[in-house]
Design a protein around this motif. Structure first.
Motif, PDB file in Angstrom:
ATOM      1  N   LEU A 176       0.804  -1.211   0.000  1.00 51.80           N
ATOM      2  CA  LEU A 176       0.000   0.000   0.000  1.00 51.80           C
ATOM      3  C   LEU A 176       0.839   1.263   0.000  1.00 51.80           C
ATOM      4  N   TYR A 177       1.896   1.262   0.820  1.00 55.73           N
ATOM      5  CA  TYR A 177       2.692   2.485   0.938  1.00 55.73           C
ATOM      6  C   TYR A 177       4.104   2.131   1.360  1.00 55.73           C
ATOM      7  N   ASP A 178       5.079   2.761   0.712  1.00 52.52           N
ATOM      8  CA  ASP A 178       6.496   2.630   1.046  1.00 52.52           C
ATOM      9  C   ASP A 178       7.033   4.036   1.278  1.00 52.52           C
ATOM     10  N   SER A 179       7.399   4.327   2.519  1.00 46.03           N
ATOM     11  CA  SER A 179       7.822   5.688   2.865  1.00 46.03           C
ATOM     12  C   SER A 179       9.112   6.085   2.170  1.00 46.03           C
ATOM     13  N   GLY A 180       9.896   5.104   1.719  1.00 47.25           N
ATOM     14  CA  GLY A 180      11.142   5.438   1.058  1.00 47.25           C
ATOM     15  C   GLY A 180      11.039   5.525  -0.444  1.00 47.25           C
ATOM     16  N   ALA A 181       9.938   5.097  -0.999  1.00 44.48           N
ATOM     17  CA  ALA A 181       9.783   5.139  -2.454  1.00 44.48           C
ATOM     18  C   ALA A 181       9.539   6.566  -2.914  1.00 44.48           C
ATOM     19  N   VAL A 182      10.095   6.910  -4.045  1.00 40.23           N
ATOM     20  CA  VAL A 182       9.945   8.250  -4.604  1.00 40.23           C
ATOM     21  C   VAL A 182       8.841   8.208  -5.644  1.00 40.23           C
ATOM     22  N   ASP A 183       7.705   8.829  -5.300  1.00 37.43           N
ATOM     23  CA  ASP A 183       6.584   8.907  -6.226  1.00 37.43           C
ATOM     24  C   ASP A 183       6.669  10.244  -6.956  1.00 37.43           C
ATOM     25  N   ALA A 184       7.122  10.200  -8.195  1.00 39.88           N
ATOM     26  CA  ALA A 184       7.316  11.445  -8.938  1.00 39.88           C
ATOM     27  C   ALA A 184       6.013  12.206  -9.137  1.00 39.88           C
ATOM     28  N   LYS A 185       4.953  11.452  -9.254  1.00 42.08           N
ATOM     29  CA  LYS A 185       3.666  12.102  -9.487  1.00 42.08           C
ATOM     30  C   LYS A 185       3.228  12.914  -8.272  1.00 42.08           C
TER      31      LYS A 185
ATOM     32  N   VAL B 152      14.098   7.491   8.250  1.00 42.80           N
ATOM     33  CA  VAL B 152      13.111   6.503   8.684  1.00 42.80           C
ATOM     34  C   VAL B 152      12.357   5.980   7.472  1.00 42.80           C
ATOM     35  N   ARG B 153      12.166   4.681   7.434  1.00 41.39           N
ATOM     36  CA  ARG B 153      11.448   4.069   6.316  1.00 41.39           C
ATOM     37  C   ARG B 153      10.607   2.909   6.820  1.00 41.39           C
ATOM     38  N   PHE B 154       9.390   2.825   6.341  1.00 44.58           N
ATOM     39  CA  PHE B 154       8.519   1.719   6.686  1.00 44.58           C
ATOM     40  C   PHE B 154       7.620   1.427   5.498  1.00 44.58           C
ATOM     41  N   ALA B 155       6.993   0.281   5.542  1.00 50.14           N
ATOM     42  CA  ALA B 155       6.103  -0.144   4.460  1.00 50.14           C
ATOM     43  C   ALA B 155       4.841  -0.752   5.064  1.00 50.14           C
ATOM     44  N   SER B 156       3.712  -0.475   4.434  1.00 51.58           N
ATOM     45  CA  SER B 156       2.420  -1.021   4.855  1.00 51.58           C
ATOM     46  C   SER B 156       1.894  -1.930   3.757  1.00 51.58           C
ATOM     47  N   TYR B 157       1.438  -3.117   4.176  1.00 54.65           N
ATOM     48  CA  TYR B 157       0.940  -4.122   3.237  1.00 54.65           C
ATOM     49  C   TYR B 157      -0.494  -4.491   3.592  1.00 54.65           C
ATOM     50  N   LEU B 158      -1.287  -4.695   2.570  1.00 49.19           N
ATOM     51  CA  LEU B 158      -2.616  -5.262   2.736  1.00 49.19           C
ATOM     52  C   LEU B 158      -2.542  -6.757   2.478  1.00 49.19           C
ATOM     53  N   ILE B 159      -2.984  -7.544   3.441  1.00 53.90           N
ATOM     54  CA  ILE B 159      -3.025  -9.006   3.309  1.00 53.90           C
ATOM     55  C   ILE B 159      -4.487  -9.432   3.408  1.00 53.90           C
ATOM     56  N   ARG B 160      -5.009 -10.018   2.348  1.00 54.06           N
ATOM     57  CA  ARG B 160      -6.428 -10.379   2.291  1.00 54.06           C
ATOM     58  C   ARG B 160      -6.568 -11.805   1.786  1.00 54.06           C
ATOM     59  N   ARG B 161      -7.457 -12.519   2.392  1.00 54.25           N
ATOM     60  CA  ARG B 161      -7.694 -13.918   2.025  1.00 54.25           C
ATOM     61  C   ARG B 161      -8.489 -14.000   0.723  1.00 54.25           C
ATOM     62  N   ARG B 162      -8.120 -14.962  -0.109  1.00 61.42           N
ATOM     63  CA  ARG B 162      -8.841 -15.180  -1.367  1.00 61.42           C
ATOM     64  C   ARG B 162     -10.090 -16.007  -1.101  1.00 61.42           C
ATOM     65  N   PRO B 163     -11.260 -15.517  -1.447  1.00 57.51           N
ATOM     66  CA  PRO B 163     -12.474 -16.307  -1.224  1.00 57.51           C
ATOM     67  C   PRO B 163     -12.572 -17.453  -2.222  1.00 57.51           C
ATOM     68  N   GLN B 164     -12.990 -18.605  -1.742  1.00 54.96           N
ATOM     69  CA  GLN B 164     -13.190 -19.753  -2.613  1.00 54.96           C
ATOM     70  C   GLN B 164     -14.551 -19.719  -3.304  1.00 54.96           C
ATOM     71  N   ARG B 165     -15.520 -19.091  -2.643  1.00 57.29           N
ATOM     72  CA  ARG B 165     -16.871 -18.986  -3.196  1.00 57.29           C
ATOM     73  C   ARG B 165     -17.354 -17.550  -3.041  1.00 57.29           C
ATOM     74  N   ILE B 166     -18.413 -17.224  -3.770  1.00 56.79           N
ATOM     75  CA  ILE B 166     -18.980 -15.876  -3.678  1.00 56.79           C
ATOM     76  C   ILE B 166     -19.563 -15.637  -2.292  1.00 56.79           C
ATOM     77  N   GLU B 167     -20.014 -16.698  -1.627  1.00 59.37           N
ATOM     78  CA  GLU B 167     -20.543 -16.543  -0.276  1.00 59.37           C
ATOM     79  C   GLU B 167     -19.491 -16.029   0.696  1.00 59.37           C
ATOM     80  N   GLU B 168     -18.209 -16.328   0.436  1.00 57.55           N
ATOM     81  CA  GLU B 168     -17.137 -15.918   1.334  1.00 57.55           C
ATOM     82  C   GLU B 168     -16.563 -14.551   0.992  1.00 57.55           C
TER      83      GLU B 168
END
Length: 673
Positions: free
Chosen positions: A125-134, A174-190
């Motif tokens: 999601l976000y890397d504090s050390g990455a240079v986003d030119a935009k 200082v540098r840190f990174a944030s990651y999103l970890i999400r489970r893959r649903p096997q069915r639409i119900e999940e």
């Protein structure tokens, strides 16, 4: 390895769904421009022989297995998704991560998340050390007025910030990174689902904003993006929404990328979109005009939204129905985030005045919100972590024509957590696993009814508690006489995709057997016959603790108002008013609190204790919570008691009138004599 487990349990992968340091977030709020660096200083040494940094950068098979087990456990606790933030300090020294280190940590987390037990994907999601030119170019081109906007929406004084945190924020190392970890649903119900109600004043750009998010293209400045969202011809002609619309935005189950209706220049159906998605954001497009307020209240109360996206036009400010919708969201206890639109056509001075007014409204005693300006992806991660608390209110600045800020809002919607503790669900209901939901009592609130050819009657709504499956025997009611009829589920659809079951918090459609179109109405409920053998009992009389928000005069007995309680929408009269110390009161005024006995005018309804309600009549508005629901015997006793009191009062009035007439006659006789 035990030391590694202890540190991961207490630091990087906390039991909380979102790992965010409170003091650092306060520092971010203090800065509010989004330019400050953020660090997770909770890291500590794992052990003398092996550190956490080594486990992430140089993992062996044992480390990967441990991380996979830990991720699977945390995903179960957090209902399928979590935020992982890398530690920045170790034994008091900076980790000093490089680009290669961040890439290696990403690969390690992806390897652990791909385990069969976790079955999840990782998104940076976000890397504090990455240079986003935009973002750097956008930040350098901003004028001093833009900085003024952010300062105005800043949520805390600089004196409250920890000096140690300030020094950390000012350090570029200082540098840190944030990651999103999400489970893959096997069915639409999940598949995960978050419902967002889109509210705001008329001409604030609600439908246009949804068109840009769900269709993928920008607007031309004349409402081109909103045309596909309208349901009626008069809406297309006038450009104003008059009904409760529904749109969805999906996020891919492989990398979290957004999935829209348009795919390779062809329109994708909702069912195909759900098959590819790990999470769905359902938008409830509400009407903004004042004459459709009744429909808007029904959509917000009966649609069970998890969040409210309040749209504010930059050139108009917080006026008209925007304040009404904000007050309604606060009354129902729904978290709110604000989107300021039309910033491309608004002069800087007008935009500055709008943000000042917005900050004043959110900080007022009636709102007590903490406005936070969201200007980069770092602020997005922080704001999403605190939005559920109902204290922090993120503020976005969007242009549907140029696309400015749309990517930030899209990321924010992607990482918004589930919020099942909203007002539309009974307080006794809390998020749980499907196994525990099977033991809960089913309650399905009906919001829409359809007559589908060759299928029959189809009802749509939200499962407040329990679960429903194909072939389940249900009670449908109450009808106009307060009776329930038996029926059976012959089909279940979720987002137009056929499924075998539905669980608490999901919005589904049910095809009912042997039920005519005229036998179902909005506000009815479906209850399980397996859990309730005898037909349920509806009620016409209930007691609620209410607070009068505004009334020009007084509220007394026989006062009538429209009551909204979930999907229930019916006029009710006031039978009695009782204060907090159990003393009868004659009238209620603005700001009064009391226990009020209500009675529905037309027919009984099925209510649950603890449900939120809103009553209104013209500009009169009040909120409350149902404290007691009376059965048939109790209703008869209450009505008889009230009737007896009326008779006693009438007889006393007659006696008083008779004595007054007698004294008047005596006075006339004495005057003549």
């Amino acid at each position: 390895m035990d030391k590694i487990q202890a540190q991961l349990a207490n630091a990087s992968i906390s039991p909380n769904k979102y790992t965010v340091d409170a003091s650092l977030f306060d520092a971010l709020v203090d800065k509010a421009t989004g330019s400050a660096a953020v660090a997770d200083v909770s890291g500590a040494a794992v052990g003398a022989s092996r550190t956490l940094k080594q486990c992430l950068l140089q993992p062996d098979d044992q480390d990967v297995r441990f991380l996979a087990d830990m991720l699977a456990k945390r995903l179960d606790e957090s209902h399928g998704e979590m935020i992982f933030t890398t530690s920045d300090k170790e034994n008091g020294a900076l980790m000093d991560l490089s680009d290669k280190d961040v890439k290696r940590i990403t690969e390690t987390l992806a390897l652990a998340a791909a385990d069969a037990q976790a079955n999840a994907f990782v998104q940076l999601l976000y890397d504090s050390g990455a240079v986003d030119a935009k973002e750097a170019a956008a930040g350098s081109s901003n004028s001093t007025t833009t900085v003024k906007y952010a300062r105005e929406i800043a949520a805390a004084p600089a004196s409250n910030t920890n000096p140690a945190v300030k020094s950390t924020l000012n350090s570029n190392a200082v540098r840190f990174a944030s990651y999103l970890i999400r489970r893959r649903p096997q069915r639409i119900e999940e598949m995960m689902e978050v419902r967002v109600a889109v509210a705001g004043n008329v001409d604030a750009g609600k439908s246009t904003m949804l068109g840009v998010l769900t269709q993928g293209g920008l607007d031309d400045g004349r409402g081109k993006a909103r045309v596909a969202l309208f349901r009626h011809k008069h809406e297309i002609d006038s450009g104003r929404t008059s009904s409760v619309g529904m749109e969805i935005l999906g996020f891919d189950k492989t990398d979290g990328a957004p999935i829209r209706h348009t795919d390779l220049h062809r329109k994708a159906g909702w069912d195909a979109l759900c098959l590819r998605s790990s999470k769905i954001v359902t938008f409830l497009d509400l009407a903004g005009h004042e004459k459709y307020l009744k429909t808007t209240v029904f959509g917000m109360a009966g649609g069970a939204p998890d969040f409210v996206m309040l749209m504010v036009a930059a050139n108009a400010g917080v006026t008209g129905m925007a304040k009404e919708h904000l007050g309604l969201a606060l009354a129902l206890g729904i978290p709110v985030f604000v989107v300021v639109t039309k910033i491309d056509m608004c002069p800087p001075k007008v935009l500055d005045a709008t943000l000042k007014q917005l900050s004043k409204v959110l900080r007022s005693s009636g709102c007590r919100k903490l406005p936070v300006a969201v200007s980069d992806h770092k602020a997005v991660v922080m704001a999403a972590a605190r939005c559920v608390s109902q204290r922090v209110c993120p503020v976005f600045q969007i242009s549907n024509v140029t696309g400015e800020g749309v990517d930030l809002l899209q990321t924010f919607l992607n990482i918004l957590p589930l919020n099942r503790h909203n007002s539309t669900i009974s307080p006794s209901v809390s998020p749980a696993s499907p196994q525990s939901e099977q033991a809960e009592m089913l309650r399905f609130d009906i919001n829409e009814i359809f007559a589908v050819p060759y299928v029959g009657t189809v009802v749509s709504g939200v499962i407040s508690s329990g679960s429903v499956r194909l072939g389940d025997a249900l009670w449908l009611g109450p009808d106009f006489n307060g009776q329930f009829i038996s029926t059976q589920v012959r089909g279940i659809h979720r987002k137009r995709a056929e499924v075998e079951a539905g669980y608490r918090g999901q919005s589904v459609s049910l095809a009912l057997r042997k039920v005519g179109r005229n036998q179902a109405r909005k506000g009815m409920v479906l209850l399980s016959r397996a859990q309730i053998e005898q037909p349920p009992v509806a009620t016409s009389t209930f007691e609620a603790e209410v607070v009068v928000l505004y009334h020009s005069t007084t509220i007394t007995r026989k006062y009538q108002a429209m009551v909204h309680c979930g999907a229930v929408r019916q006029t009710a009269r006031v039978l009695s008013i009782c204060s907090a110390n159990d003393e009868n009161e004659d009238a209620l005024r603005t700001g009064s609190r009391a226990r009020v006995l209500f009675q529905f005018i037309r027919h009984p309804e099925h209510l649950t204790e603890g449900s939120h309600l809103v009553f209104r009549e013209g500009r009169t508005k009040g909120v409350g919570r149902v404290t007691r629901v009376f059965d048939t015997a109790e209703q008869s006793a209450i009505l008889a008691s009230i009737k007896q009191d009326k008779l006693n009062q009438t007889s006393w009035s007659n006696k008083l009138d008779h004595s007054q007439k007698a004294s008047a006659v005596e006075h006339r006789i004495s005057t003549k004599s």
